[in-house]
Enzyme design. Structure first.
Site, PDB file in Angstrom:
ATOM      1  N   CYS A  94       0.178   3.954   2.673  1.00  0.00           N
ATOM      2  CA  CYS A  94       0.621   3.471   3.994  1.00  0.00           C
ATOM      3  C   CYS A  94       2.092   3.811   4.216  1.00  0.00           C
ATOM      4  CB  CYS A  94       0.451   1.956   4.105  1.00  0.00           C
ATOM      5  SG  CYS A  94      -1.249   1.387   3.975  1.00  0.00           S
ATOM      6  N   CYS A 135       0.839  -1.207   0.000  1.00  0.00           N
ATOM      7  CA  CYS A 135       0.000   0.000   0.000  1.00  0.00           C
ATOM      8  C   CYS A 135       0.874   1.257   0.000  1.00  0.00           C
ATOM      9  CB  CYS A 135      -0.915  -0.061   1.230  1.00  0.00           C
ATOM     10  SG  CYS A 135      -1.614   1.495   1.751  1.00  0.00           S
TER      11      CYS A 135
END
Length: 105
Positions: A32, A29
């Site tokens: 993230c 991700c």
């Protein structure tokens, strides 16, 4: 910031009377990875002394992610006394900071 590596540890961490915030993230991700260092930095502020900071890799701990109802990454979930008390979805540093400030008061 500590990594939660088991369901039992998750239950222990979230069951106390101290507010904890958990960063639900994934290795793949992008957002993230962007907000991860911000989360680490906030944990080193005075608010970080009042709030417990933890991370959960949703791929490694799918049972936890499923129980909490994680549908997007990153999601930051606040717990106290075993109850979910707040959620911040997405890599938004100002929203995250505001929620941590609010719950550390």
């Amino acid at each position: 910031v500590q990594v939660i590596s088991s369901y039992d540890q998750f239950k222990q961490v979230t069951g106390g009377d101290k507010v904890v915030v958990i960063d639900f993230w994934a290795t793949w991700c992008g957002p993230c990875k962007m907000i991860g260092p911000v989360f680490e930095k906030i944990s080193d502020t005075p608010a970080g002394d009042k709030v417990g900071f933890y991370k959960v890799d949703v791929d490694e701990q799918s049972q936890i992610a499923q129980e909490v109802g994680i549908r997007a990454m990153p999601t930051f979930v606040f717990f106290k006394n075993g109850q979910k008390i707040d959620t911040v979805v997405g890599a938004d540093p100002s929203k995250l900071q505001a929620a941590i400030t609010q719950h550390s008061a």
